[in-house]
Motif scaffolding. Structure first.
Motif, PDB file in Angstrom:
ATOM      1  N   ALA B 153      -7.252 -12.935   6.161  1.00 36.61           N
ATOM      2  CA  ALA B 153      -6.382 -12.485   6.704  1.00 36.61           C
ATOM      3  C   ALA B 153      -6.733 -11.019   6.220  1.00 36.61           C
ATOM      4  CB  ALA B 153      -4.526 -12.828   6.611  1.00 36.61           C
ATOM      5  N   PHE B 156      -9.635  -7.725   7.524  1.00 30.63           N
ATOM      6  CA  PHE B 156      -9.904  -6.881   9.108  1.00 30.63           C
ATOM      7  C   PHE B 156      -9.349  -5.878   9.232  1.00 30.63           C
ATOM      8  CE2 PHE B 156      -8.686 -11.609  10.981  1.00 30.63           C
ATOM      9  CZ  PHE B 156     -10.005 -11.394  11.710  1.00 30.63           C
ATOM     10  N   TRP B 157      -9.513  -4.967   7.356  1.00 33.26           N
ATOM     11  CA  TRP B 157      -8.710  -3.941   7.457  1.00 33.26           C
ATOM     12  C   TRP B 157      -9.998  -2.351   7.588  1.00 33.26           C
ATOM     13  CZ3 TRP B 157      -3.993  -2.500   8.089  1.00 33.26           C
ATOM     14  CH2 TRP B 157      -3.085  -3.473   7.199  1.00 33.26           C
ATOM     15  N   GLY B 159     -12.293  -0.370   5.857  1.00 36.72           N
ATOM     16  CA  GLY B 159     -12.015   0.323   4.900  1.00 36.72           C
ATOM     17  C   GLY B 159     -10.889   0.458   4.713  1.00 36.72           C
ATOM     18  N   ILE B 160     -10.666   0.975   3.760  1.00 42.39           N
ATOM     19  CA  ILE B 160      -9.813   1.781   2.308  1.00 42.39           C
ATOM     20  C   ILE B 160      -8.532   3.081   2.728  1.00 42.39           C
ATOM     21  CG2 ILE B 160      -9.175   1.862  -0.177  1.00 42.39           C
ATOM     22  CD1 ILE B 160     -11.574   0.237  -0.281  1.00 42.39           C
ATOM     23  N   SER B 161      -7.391   2.599   2.609  1.00 37.72           N
ATOM     24  CA  SER B 161      -6.740   4.342   3.110  1.00 37.72           C
ATOM     25  C   SER B 161      -5.234   4.294   2.235  1.00 37.72           C
ATOM     26  CB  SER B 161      -6.393   4.873   4.765  1.00 37.72           C
ATOM     27  OG  SER B 161      -6.031   3.563   5.242  1.00 37.72           O
ATOM     28  N   SER B 162      -4.884   2.937   2.508  1.00 37.48           N
ATOM     29  CA  SER B 162      -3.325   2.423   1.492  1.00 37.48           C
ATOM     30  C   SER B 162      -4.054   1.156  -0.291  1.00 37.48           C
ATOM     31  CB  SER B 162      -2.399   1.765   2.849  1.00 37.48           C
ATOM     32  OG  SER B 162      -1.334   1.512   1.938  1.00 37.48           O
ATOM     33  N   GLU B 191      -3.333   6.727   0.352  1.00 36.80           N
ATOM     34  CA  GLU B 191      -1.981   7.017  -0.877  1.00 36.80           C
ATOM     35  C   GLU B 191      -2.405   5.641  -1.705  1.00 36.80           C
ATOM     36  OE1 GLU B 191       0.780   4.106   2.637  1.00 36.80           O
ATOM     37  OE2 GLU B 191       0.346   5.969   3.632  1.00 36.80           O
ATOM     38  N   ARG B 257       2.098  -6.045   1.618  1.00 41.49           N
ATOM     39  CA  ARG B 257       2.139  -6.639   3.081  1.00 41.49           C
ATOM     40  C   ARG B 257       3.025  -5.936   3.315  1.00 41.49           C
ATOM     41  NH1 ARG B 257       4.418 -11.758   3.676  1.00 41.49           N
ATOM     42  NH2 ARG B 257       5.746 -11.222   2.974  1.00 41.49           N
ATOM     43  N   GLU B 258       4.585  -5.012   2.863  1.00 35.38           N
ATOM     44  CA  GLU B 258       5.226  -4.199   3.908  1.00 35.38           C
ATOM     45  C   GLU B 258       4.737  -2.948   3.577  1.00 35.38           C
ATOM     46  OE1 GLU B 258       8.060  -5.284   4.441  1.00 35.38           O
ATOM     47  OE2 GLU B 258       8.899  -3.254   4.491  1.00 35.38           O
ATOM     48  N   LYS B 259       3.990  -2.101   2.904  1.00 36.79           N
ATOM     49  CA  LYS B 259       2.937  -1.802   2.708  1.00 36.79           C
ATOM     50  C   LYS B 259       2.183  -1.343   3.606  1.00 36.79           C
ATOM     51  CE  LYS B 259       5.643   0.724  -0.094  1.00 36.79           C
ATOM     52  NZ  LYS B 259       6.754   2.115   0.505  1.00 36.79           N
ATOM     53  N   GLN B 260       1.356  -2.074   3.841  1.00 31.91           N
ATOM     54  CA  GLN B 260       0.101  -2.574   5.137  1.00 31.91           C
ATOM     55  C   GLN B 260      -0.905  -2.187   4.002  1.00 31.91           C
ATOM     56  OE1 GLN B 260       1.182  -2.396   9.355  1.00 31.91           O
ATOM     57  NE2 GLN B 260       2.629  -1.508   9.143  1.00 31.91           N
ATOM     58  N   ASP B 262      -4.258  -1.705   2.536  1.00 31.41           N
ATOM     59  CA  ASP B 262      -5.646  -2.962   2.496  1.00 31.41           C
ATOM     60  C   ASP B 262      -6.653  -2.871   1.493  1.00 31.41           C
ATOM     61  OD1 ASP B 262      -6.163  -0.167   1.657  1.00 31.41           O
ATOM     62  OD2 ASP B 262      -6.604   0.453   4.373  1.00 31.41           O
ATOM     63  N   THR B 292      -2.769 -10.282   1.843  1.00 31.00           N
ATOM     64  CA  THR B 292      -2.998 -10.259   3.058  1.00 31.00           C
ATOM     65  C   THR B 292      -4.126  -8.897   3.012  1.00 31.00           C
ATOM     66  OG1 THR B 292      -1.170  -8.680   3.576  1.00 31.00           O
ATOM     67  CG2 THR B 292      -1.233 -11.148   4.428  1.00 31.00           C
TER      68      THR B 292
END
Lengths: 118, 305
Positions: B153, B156-157, B159-162, B191, B257-260, B262, B292
Motif C-alpha cells: 500500500a 503506489f503514490w 511522488g510526493i505532494s502531501s 502540503e 490515511r485520512e489526509k491521503q 504520500d 499506507t
C-alpha cells in the motif's frame, strides 16, 4: 439515459478495449490518458463510474483519487482500479473494486454492474 | 531535492514495493540510483564461503560470482532499469546493515531506501508487526534520512505532494521537521501536515485522564506546535496542524490515511545507545509496518549535523 463511465489509462490499447466493452454494454464512455486530463474530464462529464489505472506518466492513479475525493461534487463517484501492478488491491483503500490486468471481460462487466448497482 | 539515492535491495519479491518507490523517486528527481545488494554473510571471519541471501546456498565469493549476481540484479530489475538513466549496482559481502552503512559513508547519498523484512517466517505474526534488523540498525546509524516501505500500500503514490510530519517534540523531531519542511518546500504545491498524537494509553499515563485533562493537554500540544514548528514556516502556506489523542502509532497511520498523505516523516527517538542492539521506538516501528505511504526516519545523528 445510459450511465457514463470515465476510463483513465495511459495505454491506448487498454483504453480502447475498455471503451469498446462498455459501449457494447450500453454505457456512454469518456476517456483520459493521464491524471490531470482525467480530473478535468470528470469535472466536465460527471461520470457515474471511473476506471483507473495506477502507474501512469507524471501522476499516478492514487493522486487522481485524492483530487476526486477532495472535490465535493465528485467525491462519491465510485472508482474501480484496473492495474497490472502486484499488490494493487492496497493502492486505493476506498476503491469500489480492484481488477488485475489481464482481466476477463465477463468478470469486468459483473463488477461494473455490481458497483453501479444494476 | 534528492540527487543520490541509495537503495538497499535483496533483489527479491520482499523488496519489490521499495523498488517501485526507489525507481520512481530517482526518475522524478533525476537522481543517481545506487542499488546496493549484500549477497550474503561469510560463514566465518574472512571466509571465502558465504550463504547467498537469495538462493540460500553456500557459495564461493569471488569476482565471477559477484559479476553473476550483478547480472541477476540487472535481469530482476530489467523493466525499471530500462527507464532509469543514471544508476550503479554495488554487490558486496557481509552483514547487510554494516555494508549499507559503509556504502552510505563512502557515497554520501541524500536518502537511503529500504524495503520490508525479509525473514523466512513468511506470514508469521512477528513478520507482520516487527521491522527487520537491517531497517532498525540502518535507521539508527545513517547520516541521512532513511525511507522505509514495508507494505504494498505504501508504494503506489508515485511522488510526493502531501507530507505528514509526526511531531514528538524531541531533538531528533526538530531535525525531522527541518527535513519535512525542506521536502515540502522543494516541491511546488506540496502540503505539509504537522501532527502530534498524544498518548493516552494507561500504560504511559498511569491513570485514566478526564476529558478536560485530555483537552487541556491537546491545547498545550497545539501551542507547542505553533511555537516550535509553525513559527519556522516562514512564507509556507500549505500547511495544517492537528493533535489527536489515542494510541500514537494508530493515530499517525489513521491521520496519514485520512489526509491521503504520500510521505510520513518521523524522528527516530530511541534512547538505546547500543547501536548493534538498538530498536526503533515502538511508535516509529509500528507506523513503518502499518502505514499506507512510505515513512522517512530521521535520527539523532542528523539532529547533531
Amino acid at each position: 439515459m445510459p450511465k457514463k463511465i470515465l476510463v483513465i489509462d495511459d495505454d491506448p490499447n487498454i483504453a480502447d478495449y475498455l471503451t469498446t466493452i462498455f459501449e457494447n454494454n450500453g454505457y456512454e464512455v469518456c476517456s483520459a490518458n493521464d491524471v490531470n486530463t482525467g480530473y478535468e474530464v470528470a469535472k466536465a462529464e460527471k461520470p457515474d463510474l471511473v476506471t483507473l489505472d495506477l502507474e501512469m506518466p507524471t501522476e499516478w492513479g492514487p493522486r487522481f483519487y485524492r483530487k476526486l475525493s477532495q472535490d465535493d461534487e465528485l467525491k462519491n463517484i465510485p472508482v474501480i482500479v484496473i492495474s497490472a501492478l502486484s499488490g494493487n488491491q492496497y493502492a486505493i483503500q476506498k476503491a469500489a473494486a480492484t481488477i488485475t490486468k489481464p482481466f476477463d471481460r465477463d468478470e469486468l462487466m459483473k463488477i461494473v454492474k455490481d458497483v453501479l448497482m444494476e | 531535492m534528492f540527487k543520490d539515492i541509495l537503495f538497499g535491495t535483496s533483489a527479491s519479491p520482499a523488496g519489490d514495493y521499495a523498488a517501485r518507490v526507489a525507481f520512481e523517486l530517482a526518475g522524478r528527481f533525476d537522481a543517481h540510483l545506487r542499488l546496493v545488494h549484500v549477497l550474503g554473510v561469510p560463514s566465518r571471519g574472512f571466509s571465502y564461503l558465504a550463504e547467498d541471501v537469495r538462493t540460500g546456498e553456500q557459495v564461493v565469493i569471488d569476482d565471477d560470482y559477484k559479476a553473476w549476481v550483478e547480472e541477476e540484479i540487472k535481469t530482476y530489475y530489467a523493466k525499471q532499469l530500462e527507464k532509469c538513466n543514471d544508476y550503479s549496482i554495488h554487490v558486496c559481502v557481509g552483514h547487510p546493515h554494516r555494508e549499507i552503512l559503509r556504502e552510505a559513508r563512502n557515497s554520501n547519498p541524500d536518502l537511503i531506501v529500504l524495503g520490508g523484512p525479509t525473514e523466512e517466517n513468511e506470514g508469521s505474526a512477528y513478520k507482520k508487526i516487527v521491522a527487520g534488523s537491517t531497517i532498525q540498525l540502518v535507521s539508527k546509524s545513517a547520516l541521512c534520512p532513511v525511507l522505509l516501505v514495508s507494505r504494498p500500500a505504501a508504494s503506489f503514490w508515485g511522488g510526493i505532494s502531501s507530507v505528514v510530519f509526526g511531531a514528538d517534540f524531541s531533538k531528533a523531531s526538530d531535525a525531522a521537521f527541518k527535513f519535512a519542511k525542506k521536502v515540502a518546500a522543494s516541491i511546488p504545491g506540496c502540503e505539509l501536515h504537522i501532527f502530534h498524537a498524544m498518548d493516552i494509553g494507561p500504560v504511559h499515563t498511569g491513570l485514566s485522564l478526564s476529558q478536560e485533562e485530555i483537552e487541556d493537554k491537546i491545547r498545550e500540544a497545539r501551542k507547542k506546535i505553533r511555537h516550535k514548528y509553525v513559527a519556522n514556516l516562514e512564507g509556507f502556506e500549505k500547511y495544517s496542524m492537528e493533535v489527536w489523542e489515542g494510541l500514537p502509532y494508530v493515530e499517525i497511520v489513521k491521520f496519514a490515511r485520512e489526509k491521503q498523505a504520500d510521505l510520513i516523516v518521523m524522528a527516530y527517538s530511541t534512547k538505546d545507545v547500543d547501536a548493534e542492539n538498538a530498536r526503533l521506538g515502538s511508535n516509529m516501528e509500528q507506523v513503518i509496518m502499518r502505514s499506507t505511504c512510505p515513512v522517512i526516519s530521521v535520527n539523532r545523528k542528523m539532529a547533531k549535523n
